[in-house]
Design a protein around this motif. Structure first.
Motif, PDB file in Angstrom:
ATOM      1  N   ARG A  82      31.548  89.107  68.634  1.00 52.32           N
ATOM      2  CA  ARG A  82      31.863  89.130  69.270  1.00 52.32           C
ATOM      3  C   ARG A  82      31.690  90.908  70.107  1.00 52.32           C
ATOM      4  O   ARG A  82      30.835  90.246  71.213  1.00 52.32           O
ATOM      5  CB  ARG A  82      32.886  88.061  69.076  1.00 52.32           C
ATOM      6  N   LEU A  83      32.460  91.517  69.489  1.00 54.42           N
ATOM      7  CA  LEU A  83      32.389  92.648  70.317  1.00 54.42           C
ATOM      8  C   LEU A  83      30.951  92.970  70.684  1.00 54.42           C
ATOM      9  O   LEU A  83      30.559  93.865  71.485  1.00 54.42           O
ATOM     10  CB  LEU A  83      33.356  93.965  69.770  1.00 54.42           C
ATOM     11  N   CYS A  84      29.694  93.245  69.830  1.00 54.96           N
ATOM     12  CA  CYS A  84      28.669  93.620  69.250  1.00 54.96           C
ATOM     13  C   CYS A  84      27.838  93.058  70.440  1.00 54.96           C
ATOM     14  O   CYS A  84      27.220  93.344  71.496  1.00 54.96           O
ATOM     15  CB  CYS A  84      28.128  93.140  68.437  1.00 54.96           C
ATOM     16  N   GLU A  85      28.217  91.862  70.022  1.00 54.68           N
ATOM     17  CA  GLU A  85      27.693  90.802  72.257  1.00 54.68           C
ATOM     18  C   GLU A  85      28.129  91.225  73.084  1.00 54.68           C
ATOM     19  O   GLU A  85      26.840  91.494  73.726  1.00 54.68           O
ATOM     20  CB  GLU A  85      27.914  89.373  71.395  1.00 54.68           C
ATOM     21  N   ARG A  86      29.006  91.316  73.324  1.00 57.66           N
ATOM     22  CA  ARG A  86      29.490  91.891  74.875  1.00 57.66           C
ATOM     23  C   ARG A  86      29.066  93.610  74.971  1.00 57.66           C
ATOM     24  O   ARG A  86      28.763  93.725  76.324  1.00 57.66           O
ATOM     25  CB  ARG A  86      30.590  91.955  74.709  1.00 57.66           C
ATOM     26  N   ALA A  87      28.862  93.839  74.092  1.00 58.37           N
ATOM     27  CA  ALA A  87      28.258  95.366  73.969  1.00 58.37           C
ATOM     28  C   ALA A  87      27.186  95.096  74.762  1.00 58.37           C
ATOM     29  O   ALA A  87      26.388  96.338  75.706  1.00 58.37           O
ATOM     30  CB  ALA A  87      28.793  96.166  73.372  1.00 58.37           C
ATOM     31  N   GLU A  88      26.728  94.241  73.872  1.00 56.03           N
ATOM     32  CA  GLU A  88      24.401  94.935  74.151  1.00 56.03           C
ATOM     33  C   GLU A  88      24.648  93.523  75.623  1.00 56.03           C
ATOM     34  O   GLU A  88      23.715  94.012  76.682  1.00 56.03           O
ATOM     35  CB  GLU A  88      24.543  93.673  72.804  1.00 56.03           C
ATOM     36  N   ALA A  89      25.597  92.652  76.253  1.00 62.01           N
ATOM     37  CA  ALA A  89      25.821  92.200  76.821  1.00 62.01           C
ATOM     38  C   ALA A  89      25.458  93.218  78.534  1.00 62.01           C
ATOM     39  O   ALA A  89      25.264  93.559  79.543  1.00 62.01           O
ATOM     40  CB  ALA A  89      26.703  90.762  77.375  1.00 62.01           C
ATOM     41  N   LEU A  90      26.943  94.353  78.135  1.00 62.59           N
ATOM     42  CA  LEU A  90      27.584  95.054  79.089  1.00 62.59           C
ATOM     43  C   LEU A  90      25.773  96.033  78.969  1.00 62.59           C
ATOM     44  O   LEU A  90      25.563  96.536  80.062  1.00 62.59           O
ATOM     45  CB  LEU A  90      27.792  96.549  78.784  1.00 62.59           C
ATOM     46  N   LEU A  91      24.453  96.690  77.566  1.00 61.86           N
ATOM     47  CA  LEU A  91      24.115  97.221  77.471  1.00 61.86           C
ATOM     48  C   LEU A  91      22.502  96.962  78.931  1.00 61.86           C
ATOM     49  O   LEU A  91      21.861  97.448  79.854  1.00 61.86           O
ATOM     50  CB  LEU A  91      23.519  98.251  77.119  1.00 61.86           C
ATOM     51  N   ALA A  92      22.874  95.694  79.016  1.00 57.41           N
ATOM     52  CA  ALA A  92      21.346  94.666  79.354  1.00 57.41           C
ATOM     53  C   ALA A  92      22.036  94.694  80.911  1.00 57.41           C
ATOM     54  O   ALA A  92      20.956  94.935  82.181  1.00 57.41           O
ATOM     55  CB  ALA A  92      21.617  93.846  78.916  1.00 57.41           C
TER      56      ALA A  92
ATOM     57  N   ILE B 194      27.334  95.891  61.017  1.00 59.27           N
ATOM     58  CA  ILE B 194      28.230  95.618  61.690  1.00 59.27           C
ATOM     59  C   ILE B 194      28.263  96.683  62.737  1.00 59.27           C
ATOM     60  O   ILE B 194      28.376  96.860  63.899  1.00 59.27           O
ATOM     61  CB  ILE B 194      29.359  94.373  62.018  1.00 59.27           C
ATOM     62  N   TRP B 195      28.749  98.020  62.012  1.00 61.70           N
ATOM     63  CA  TRP B 195      29.235  99.218  62.516  1.00 61.70           C
ATOM     64  C   TRP B 195      27.779  99.645  63.296  1.00 61.70           C
ATOM     65  O   TRP B 195      28.018 100.041  64.159  1.00 61.70           O
ATOM     66  CB  TRP B 195      29.590 100.309  61.864  1.00 61.70           C
ATOM     67  N   GLN B 196      26.493  99.667  62.843  1.00 60.66           N
ATOM     68  CA  GLN B 196      25.528  99.947  62.870  1.00 60.66           C
ATOM     69  C   GLN B 196      25.516  99.549  64.267  1.00 60.66           C
ATOM     70  O   GLN B 196      24.365 100.037  65.651  1.00 60.66           O
ATOM     71  CB  GLN B 196      24.033 100.057  61.883  1.00 60.66           C
ATOM     72  N   ARG B 197      25.479  98.059  64.152  1.00 62.82           N
ATOM     73  CA  ARG B 197      25.337  97.167  65.582  1.00 62.82           C
ATOM     74  C   ARG B 197      25.743  97.662  66.981  1.00 62.82           C
ATOM     75  O   ARG B 197      25.420  98.331  68.056  1.00 62.82           O
ATOM     76  CB  ARG B 197      25.012  95.666  65.197  1.00 62.82           C
ATOM     77  N   PHE B 198      27.102  97.936  67.119  1.00 61.01           N
ATOM     78  CA  PHE B 198      27.734  98.237  67.825  1.00 61.01           C
ATOM     79  C   PHE B 198      27.835  99.398  68.250  1.00 61.01           C
ATOM     80  O   PHE B 198      27.877  99.959  69.572  1.00 61.01           O
ATOM     81  CB  PHE B 198      29.643  97.734  66.658  1.00 61.01           C
ATOM     82  N   THR B 199      28.324 100.840  67.015  1.00 63.79           N
ATOM     83  CA  THR B 199      27.496 102.198  67.606  1.00 63.79           C
ATOM     84  C   THR B 199      26.378 101.759  68.491  1.00 63.79           C
ATOM     85  O   THR B 199      26.145 102.873  69.407  1.00 63.79           O
ATOM     86  CB  THR B 199      27.425 102.909  66.133  1.00 63.79           C
TER      87      THR B 199
END
Length: 606
Positions: free
Chosen positions: A375-385, A417-422
């Motif tokens: 879920r944190l990865c999805e939120r970080a990707e949304a912020l990037l978008a 998962i770490w690679q996706r988040f970073t």
């Protein structure tokens, strides 16, 4: 371990020490220990069990019980392995159901058939032994009748011999009556020969033949002292004792001598036999103590202190080493061996069940952590978008802080998962860095532009014509406002210089304006100095203006408490309100000055 017992015969003064274990018991015990059933496979155990049932080996009940225990242990381990696999596959323990085992069902059927065969055999054997005992008693009674007829004892010699042979032909009777019935037989035989009045040569011939047989038995007994297999030697000695009992008497003068010789030879075999079982008893005691220590070591592992997969695996390795030590040990005594094994299996099962439960619970936690980090990865990707903004930057920092509070995830997903988040975070910060680099360049250009404007403001002379000065400063202020942000660390300093320069000009312009207004107001007063009513009316108007300005000033003062000065927007509005309040205070002071001028004009008139 059963202790040796004393077996008595009817020989004068005779006592024979013999091992209490029968041939069948000793042989079964040795075979059971030489073939460690717990080291056999399920197929081998079933094959042995089938052979026992098919051959109707009803005396193999101890072996059957050992096979049953071994099959139970193997099945229990299979069920435990299936349970562990079921849980490791992500299933709940309470949903587990063991797979049917055809071997287990076959073993139960074979054991049931064996019990039926053995029960039938024991009942038939008991009836047969009982009948044999009654037949021997009948023969002895008939022999006693012949012995009692002392006058005709010679006439019944052939009959008496037939009765003896008939007695010997009956091999087995009830074990509890074996010794007593033989004593009765030997007694009646000896009474017969002692009272027999027959041809001396015939009697001596019979004595010599019996002596030869008994000397051969003694020689065989002495040879057993060198037998390598102690248990087998004991079994053979029992056979020799049976043959000795069946052999008739020798001359009375040699009876004690030859019996003592046989007893001495038997004693040597029995001493070896007893020493063997005493040594085995001591070894079983050592095995029992060693197994107790292994069970204590397994139970002594503090499962509450095992807080990681590595710690549990290390503890499992220690238990596996203890299990290897257990397998290397021999049997304990029969009365405790099964109990020890049951406690050992229970201790091992308790550990591995706890290990399975820990792994399942921990994996559930890891899965929950994986879902949270996803879920944190999805939120970080949304912020990037959404792109870079102060709000998004602060939100991303919160996501990073929250990430650090979440625990471990399953190892196979950890790197991904770490690679996706970073990747999402680094991409956002790279975008922000690029934007900041452009902003810094723009801010530097804006700084140069505002410094040029500030220099132009400072070049305006203080004594310039007010209208001209106001026009020029207004143009420069409009240019100032049109220029964007400057570096944050220079913002306040530059703005302070700008305000000081503007305030200096406005102060000069204001002083000139105030002077003009004062002169203008003095001219108005000059026209009204002879009219008290007009002076009073003007004073009232000015007082109303002071009241209105004072109320406006109070409103601004109250509103100051509602502003958040921590934000840049709040700080800017606060400064603007402070400037307005200062301007209102200045206007109030000017109005009060006009009132003083009116009051002075009224006093002059009066």
């Amino acid at each position: 371990m059963t202790e040796p017992e004393i077996i008595t015969t009817s020989e004068p003064g005779a006592e024979v020490v013999a091992c209490a274990e029968t041939e069948a018991t000793a042989t079964t015990r040795v075979e059971e220990e030489s073939r460690n059933v717990h080291a056999m496979s399920k197929e081998e155990l079933l094959a042995d069990l089938r052979q026992i049932v098919e051959t109707k080996s009803v005396n193999s009940h101890r072996e059957v019980m050992a096979i049953k225990q071994a099959l139970f242990s193997l099945r229990q381990r299979e069920v435990n392995d299936e349970m562990n696999a079921h849980v490791e596959a992500g299933n709940a323990p309470e949903t587990f159901s063991a797979n049917p085992d055809a071997a287990e069902n076959e073993a139960k059927e074979l054991i049931a058939r064996f019990r039926e065969l053995r029960q039938a055999y024991l009942e038939a054997e008991e009836e047969r032994l009982s009948k044999n005992l009654e037949e021997r008693r009948r023969i002895i009674a008939e022999m006693e009748t012949i012995v009692a007829d002392t006058d005709n004892v010679n006439l019944h010699f052939q009959k008496f011999q037939e009765l003896q042979q008939g007695f010997r032909d009956i091999k087995d009777v009830t074990p509890s009556a074996e010794t007593e019935i033989w004593k009765q037989f030997q007694s009646v035989v000896e009474q017969y020969y002692d009272t027999l009045k027959m041809n001396k040569e015939l009697r001596d011939l019979d004595f010599r033949k019996n002596l030869e047989v008994k000397r051969r038995i003694i020689a065989d007994a002495k040879a057993l002292a060198e037998e390598a297999d102690v248990v087998e030697a004991g079994r053979k000695l029992q056979t020799l004792h049976a043959e000795w009992r069946e052999t008739g008497p020798v001359v009375k003068e040699l009876r004690d001598e030859i019996w003592e010789e046989f007893k001495e030879a038997s004693g040597a075999v029995n001493r070896r036999h007893q020493e063997f079982f005493e040594q085995r008893k001591a070894e079983e005691k050592r095995n029992e103590e060693a197994k107790e220590a292994i069970i204590a070591a397994i139970n002594g592992i503090d499962r509450e202190a095992l807080k990681s997969f590595v710690a549990w695996d290390e503890a499992a390795d220690r238990i596996k080493a203890l299990q290897a030590d257990w397998k290397a040990l021999g049997f304990a005594s029969r009365k405790v061996n099964n109990d020890l094994f049951a406690r050992y299996r229970a201790a091992c099962d308790a550990f591995f069940e706890a290990k399975t439960a820990y792994f399942q619970t921990t994996r559930d936690g890891y899965q929950a952590n994986l879902e949270a980090k996803t879920r944190l990865c999805e939120r970080a990707e949304a912020l990037l978008a959404q792109g870079d903004s102060k709000k998004n930057y602060e939100e991303l920092q919160k996501l990073q802080a929250e990430w650090r509070t979440i625990g471990t995830v399953p190892r196979k997903h950890s790197d991904a998962i770490w690679q996706r988040f970073t990747t999402a975070c680094n991409a956002f910060f790279a975008l922000r860095k690029e934007k900041n680099a452009k902003r810094q360049a723009d801010e530097q250009a804006n700084l140069e532009a505002k410094r040029e404007i500030l220099a132009a403001i400072k070049e305006i002379p203080l004594d310039v014509d007010r209208r001209e000065g106001l026009r020029r400063i207004k143009e420069l202020q409009e240019r100032w406002e049109s220029v964007g942000h400057v570096p944050f660390k220079l913002k306040d300093q530059l703005h302070s210089e700008y305000r000081e320069a503007c305030n200096a000009l406005y102060g000069a312009f204001s002083a000139s304006r105030s002077k003009e207004r004062r002169q203008h107001f003095e001219g108005q007063l000059s026209n009204m100095k002879d009219d008290s009513r007009k002076l009073g009316s003007e004073r009232d108007r000015l007082m109303r203006q002071i009241d209105a300005k004072s109320q406006e000033l109070k409103t601004y003062a109250n509103n100051l408490g509602f502003f958040n000065v921590k934000t840049s927007a709040g700080s800017s509005m606060l400064k603007e309100m402070e400037r307005k309040m200062a301007r209102i205070e200045e206007e109030i002071a000017q109005l009060k000055e006009k009132i003083r001028m009116i009051d002075a004009a009224k006093n002059v008139k009066e």
